[in-house]
Design a protein around this motif. Structure first.
Motif, mmCIF file in Angstrom:
data_model
loop_
_atom_site.group_PDB
_atom_site.id
_atom_site.type_symbol
_atom_site.label_atom_id
_atom_site.label_comp_id
_atom_site.label_asym_id
_atom_site.label_seq_id
_atom_site.Cartn_x
_atom_site.Cartn_y
_atom_site.Cartn_z
ATOM 1 N N ALA A 29 1.015 -1.203 -0.004
ATOM 2 C CA ALA A 29 -0.004 -0.182 0.068
ATOM 3 C C ALA A 29 0.738 1.178 0.001
ATOM 4 O O ALA A 29 0.338 2.209 -0.612
ATOM 5 C CB ALA A 29 -0.910 -0.113 1.199
ATOM 6 N N ILE A 30 2.101 1.191 0.835
ATOM 7 C CA ILE A 30 2.906 2.499 0.877
ATOM 8 C C ILE A 30 3.575 2.526 -0.870
ATOM 9 O O ILE A 30 3.739 3.474 -0.892
ATOM 10 C CB ILE A 30 3.628 2.263 1.804
ATOM 11 C CG1 ILE A 30 3.087 2.575 3.255
ATOM 12 C CG2 ILE A 30 5.049 3.308 1.873
ATOM 13 C CD1 ILE A 30 3.790 2.071 4.654
ATOM 14 N N LEU A 31 4.128 1.419 -1.069
ATOM 15 C CA LEU A 31 4.868 1.415 -2.067
ATOM 16 C C LEU A 31 4.125 1.728 -3.461
ATOM 17 O O LEU A 31 4.846 2.188 -4.361
ATOM 18 C CB LEU A 31 5.763 0.049 -2.236
ATOM 19 C CG LEU A 31 6.861 -0.343 -1.427
ATOM 20 C CD1 LEU A 31 7.226 -1.686 -1.589
ATOM 21 C CD2 LEU A 31 7.916 0.596 -1.114
ATOM 22 N N THR A 63 3.214 -3.177 -11.147
ATOM 23 C CA THR A 63 4.160 -3.978 -11.797
ATOM 24 C C THR A 63 5.606 -3.655 -11.185
ATOM 25 O O THR A 63 6.573 -4.391 -10.719
ATOM 26 C CB THR A 63 4.276 -4.044 -13.255
ATOM 27 O OG1 THR A 63 4.430 -2.512 -13.609
ATOM 28 C CG2 THR A 63 3.244 -4.537 -13.658
ATOM 29 N N ASN A 64 5.515 -2.292 -10.971
ATOM 30 C CA ASN A 64 7.050 -1.794 -10.194
ATOM 31 C C ASN A 64 6.801 -2.205 -8.721
ATOM 32 O O ASN A 64 8.150 -2.857 -8.074
ATOM 33 C CB ASN A 64 7.273 -0.419 -10.240
ATOM 34 C CG ASN A 64 7.363 0.078 -11.820
ATOM 35 O OD1 ASN A 64 7.462 -0.753 -12.689
ATOM 36 N ND2 ASN A 64 7.841 1.505 -12.079
ATOM 37 N N VAL A 65 5.847 -2.251 -8.208
ATOM 38 C CA VAL A 65 5.846 -2.468 -6.546
ATOM 39 C C VAL A 65 6.085 -4.087 -6.780
ATOM 40 O O VAL A 65 6.751 -4.384 -5.505
ATOM 41 C CB VAL A 65 4.621 -2.418 -6.127
ATOM 42 C CG1 VAL A 65 4.220 -2.809 -4.727
ATOM 43 C CG2 VAL A 65 4.212 -0.723 -6.351
ATOM 44 N N LEU A 112 17.575 -0.196 2.710
ATOM 45 C CA LEU A 112 16.011 -0.222 2.350
ATOM 46 C C LEU A 112 15.642 0.401 0.927
ATOM 47 O O LEU A 112 15.012 -0.226 0.101
ATOM 48 C CB LEU A 112 15.277 0.350 3.329
ATOM 49 C CG LEU A 112 13.699 -0.122 3.105
ATOM 50 C CD1 LEU A 112 13.347 -1.522 3.120
ATOM 51 C CD2 LEU A 112 12.725 0.598 4.387
ATOM 52 N N ALA A 113 16.138 1.516 0.774
ATOM 53 C CA ALA A 113 15.903 2.416 -0.141
ATOM 54 C C ALA A 113 16.344 1.716 -1.624
ATOM 55 O O ALA A 113 15.709 1.446 -2.694
ATOM 56 C CB ALA A 113 16.476 3.835 -0.279
ATOM 57 N N GLY A 114 17.586 1.002 -1.559
ATOM 58 C CA GLY A 114 18.452 0.310 -2.589
ATOM 59 C C GLY A 114 17.351 -0.672 -3.137
ATOM 60 O O GLY A 114 17.251 -0.820 -4.309
ATOM 61 N N ILE A 115 16.812 -1.624 -2.259
ATOM 62 C CA ILE A 115 16.217 -2.592 -2.399
ATOM 63 C C ILE A 115 14.794 -2.324 -3.096
ATOM 64 O O ILE A 115 14.206 -3.032 -3.880
ATOM 65 C CB ILE A 115 15.918 -3.639 -1.303
ATOM 66 C CG1 ILE A 115 17.171 -4.172 -0.730
ATOM 67 C CG2 ILE A 115 14.959 -4.782 -1.361
ATOM 68 C CD1 ILE A 115 17.095 -4.773 0.586
ATOM 69 N N ILE A 116 14.242 -1.174 -2.518
ATOM 70 C CA ILE A 116 12.768 -1.017 -3.270
ATOM 71 C C ILE A 116 12.916 0.009 -4.446
ATOM 72 O O ILE A 116 12.096 0.634 -4.902
ATOM 73 C CB ILE A 116 11.733 -0.263 -2.297
ATOM 74 C CG1 ILE A 116 12.531 1.168 -1.757
ATOM 75 C CG2 ILE A 116 11.724 -1.238 -1.093
ATOM 76 C CD1 ILE A 116 11.604 2.034 -0.668
#
Length: 227
Positions: A44-46, A53-55, A81-85
């Motif tokens: 929901a946040i992402l 599809t990006n999420v 975390l930022a790098g992974i998402i």
DNA sequence: TGCCAGGCCGGGT
DNA sequence: ACCCGGCATGGC
């Protein structure tokens, strides 16, 4: 055929007609596409202003890293975390927002969504207010969490809902979130399963047939409601 | 190539 | 009470 006069007189009937038409056309949508309630919250946040599809790529990354659990998301450094998402876009903003939610969850609920979602003394509105206090969670994200993770009957309004139902004359362009939400909440039975399916169906029809600036009403199953 | 995607925040008027 | 810029990747 359904007239605008009819829906003005009886919005409850009109909204159920819309639902039935969408369900007959598309069938059950199987939302929310998440295995666990935490996965629903993270999704929901992402997915804020972002293609699903990006999420999915971002969530696969979190699973691969073994971080899609409260402890993992709490402990991971925000830079990692930022790098992974990253595939989800706005990755610095969203990493901070995930961290904000996890801090909130551990601060008051021991990291347990079960505790967060369990009903306390107050009415159901208290939980919504608390979630909205998390920086980065606005009305749509809060309602998505409440409906799809907590399974509470909160109708989710998004850009598709506003576009489809302003196109059909239910609301004005630029209607406020609370006003259009009230239209649905006050004219439909308070049923989480119905709200779940209805919102998903609106997204489905909006993706193909109600694009910005160029509504493609030709084969839209809702075209029968237009005058 | 540009537009769009399951928003929200912070600052300015 | 509005209005706006910023945030960012990936698909068509």
């Amino acid at each position: 055929m359904k007239s605008n006069a009819r829906k003005a007189e009886n919005p409850a009937t009109a909204l159920m007609d819309y639902y039935e038409t969408l369900f007959r056309a598309f069938g059950p949508q199987g939302w929310w596409p998440g295995r666990t309630r935490l996965e629903v919250v993270v999704g929901a946040i992402l997915t804020q202003n972002t293609a699903w599809t990006n999420v999915e790529k971002a969530i696969r990354g979190l699973k691969r890293a073994g971080l899609l659990n409260p402890e993992g998301l709490k402990k991971v450094r925000v830079e990692r975390l930022a790098g992974i998402i990253r595939p989800a876009g706005y990755f610095n903003v969203k990493a901070a927002r995930l961290k904000n939610f996890l801090r909130f969850l551990f601060k008051d609920y021991g990291g347990s969504l079960t505790k967060l979602f369990s009903r306390g003394d107050g009415d159901g509105d208290d939980l919504r207010k608390k979630i909205l206090e998390v920086n980065g969670i606005g009305p749509e994200t809060a309602d998505s969490i409440l409906l799809y993770a907590a399974r509470r009957a909160e109708f989710v309004i998004d850009a598709y809902t506003k576009r489809v139902f302003s196109r059909h004359g239910f609301v004005e362009d630029g209607v406020e979130y609370g006003d259009i939400k009230r239209l649905f909440m006050e004219n439909l039975p308070r049923d989480a399963a119905l709200f779940n399916e209805y919102h998903a169906l609106i997204v489905r029809v909006g993706k193909v047939y109600c694009r910005p600036k160029k509504p493609l009403c030709r084969d839209c199953p809702l075209k029968v409601f237009l005058k």
